[in-house]
Design a protein around this motif. Sequence first.
Motif, mmCIF file in Angstrom:
data_model
loop_
_atom_site.group_PDB
_atom_site.id
_atom_site.type_symbol
_atom_site.label_atom_id
_atom_site.label_comp_id
_atom_site.label_asym_id
_atom_site.label_seq_id
_atom_site.Cartn_x
_atom_site.Cartn_y
_atom_site.Cartn_z
ATOM 1 N N UNK A 109 0.842 -1.208 0.000
ATOM 2 C CA UNK A 109 0.000 0.000 0.000
ATOM 3 C C UNK A 109 0.867 1.244 0.000
ATOM 4 N N UNK A 110 1.852 1.247 0.895
ATOM 5 C CA UNK A 110 2.711 2.428 1.004
ATOM 6 C C UNK A 110 3.440 2.690 -0.311
ATOM 7 N N UNK A 111 3.907 1.610 -0.950
ATOM 8 C CA UNK A 111 4.614 1.791 -2.216
ATOM 9 C C UNK A 111 3.665 2.312 -3.293
ATOM 10 N N UNK A 112 2.445 1.762 -3.314
ATOM 11 C CA UNK A 112 1.486 2.191 -4.333
ATOM 12 C C UNK A 112 1.188 3.677 -4.209
ATOM 13 N N UNK A 113 1.093 4.168 -2.979
ATOM 14 C CA UNK A 113 0.722 5.582 -2.833
ATOM 15 C C UNK A 113 1.944 6.490 -2.844
ATOM 16 N N UNK A 114 3.127 5.938 -3.159
ATOM 17 C CA UNK A 114 4.244 6.839 -3.418
ATOM 18 C C UNK A 114 5.479 6.686 -2.559
#
Lengths: 224, 410
Positions: free
Chosen positions: B320-325
């Motif tokens: 999730x953290x990677x997906x949002x940047x």
Amino acid sequence: MNDVLIEMHNINKTYCTGEVEFKALHDVDLRVEQGEMLAIMGPSGSGKSTLMHIMGLLDSFDSGSYIFLDQDIKRLNSNQAAYFRNQNIGFVFQSFNLLPRLNILDNVALPLIYAGEKRSVRFEKAYHVLEQVGLADWRDHRPSEISGGQKQRVAIARALVCEPILLLADEPTGNLDSQATKEIMELFQTLNQQNMTVVIITHEKEVAKYVNRIIKIIDGRVKS
Amino acid sequence: MIFESIKMAFFSLKSNKIRSILTMIGITVGVAAVITIVSMGSGVQELILGEFEQLGASSSTISLNFNKATDSDRINQEDISALRLQIQNLKYISRPVYAIGNYEAKHEDHLIFLMGVDSDFLKMYSPELVAGRFFTPVEYEDGLPSIIIDPIVANRFFGSAERAIGQEVETQVDHQILKGKIVGVINYPGGDLMNSMMTSGGMMTDEIPLFFYTTAKTIQHYFPNNNSAMGIMLMAKSPNFIDQVNTQAIKLIEFRHDNAGLGIYNSRNMADMLQQIEKIMNIVTIVISVIAAISLVVGGIGVMNIMLVSVTERYREIGIRKAIGATMNDILIQFLTEAIFLTTFGGFCGLVAGVLLSRMVSAILNFRVVLSLRWIAIAIIFSTLTGLIFGIAPARKAAKLSPIDALRYE
């Protein structure tokens, strides 16, 4: 309304799992204009999720070209891609993907940490988008304390908080009942009317009636 | 971003409280043990060095090698006079004698160590006068029954140093009696060392002899059959002369007793002793460092283990953290901060526990513990380093995850 946002050409993607090769995408061409509301539809295993991951810069592709807002995506390294995602793309997932230990406001404000915003700015912006999706009063609650429809609205708020150009939703209504589905799709419509480009990956016919354009994908090929 | 990471790390560790605390304990116990040992060790070192510094770097002792010596080898008063006349650069020379006997007070017999000193002895060690006076030249010369005691004895039997002055005391050595009068109370520089070594022995409290001082002549006079020389003590005019004074003194004594080359006399000077003590302390430091390193490695492995578990559990969160940047560095820093937070906070708790523990030991055994800033810094720095070293592998594992793999993981 005619500016091109996404221009994909001859995109190929093959997965290797051990001995078996699986061609997920086959010479896919795709063009998305700014302000569009688009559905990508297809049965499971058709390659629509792969397309969505590539479109969202979450996955790489083997060959072809992908231009997003004049930016050649192939040239971005993983850190640049992360920042590009953060700034330009908002993700909405089928299973919401909220962090269970953070409250609603912190969840919505999370992308702004990676955008490098100050604490006060983060909470101000997060509160503002929560208000937009009508959940500002729930900001101190945990994700486990709200309904599925509400969770998805929080996820949409999180996707909006960095003011992206594109909203990319992967089966956003897959875990919702019909009433919640209606609410979420109407929210997408409202956002689209405010000039947000929305791309929805789905296999539900219900959803299709809210969009302007449908792209069908079967066995890794686009049939439009 | 750093502040944000620390807050995030704290938050995530807090939501797994028991696991975090258990992981921390590994580091905490190691650091606490090391801090306790180190501060006690430094306390002992300071105590010993302090005593020796008071005795001075320019003094030495010459004593008999009891395995080889016979009665004729004993250093006598005539030797002392000869040495005083013939050795250059000799400032003081003293030949204290002692007798062990008892002192009856409050209907109880107490073991006493009666030390007979000469005028040079008190000049050499310049003890602090608490009350009364030192011996007078007449007392030294005529061996008068005057007694000096230390504050411990004074407080115990007379209530205070002042009240002890002028009191009559009767001491007994082998049925011979010395009735003396207390003329002074002194803090003998070696007394603290002697007392603390004996009290830390614990059980033998009853057996610790009381220290009484009188003149050497007095002991010779009252207990002619019971006096033993402890060897002689020399002080050169400066530390530079002590080796020369020492060598000449031994040569002269050997000449006078006709026992040259037999190794009858042992000599030690303070510089040698200091060196030896420092050597021992260095070994102690090395041993402690090894123990510390082992405990930190063991604790570090615990941290690594739990961080790997944590990374696996949080695949989804990472996705999730990677997906949002979040970039790879963002994730790396997040997990590294958690590991470092665990070990640094664990180390800090160990530091606090160690300080409390050594204070307790200090209170129970009644000696001062010393904790230098250096060791505090070392404890904190090394526990932080442990987090860094053992946290890097799990953090890299987390950072390298591809966002879609992490998101797909159930």
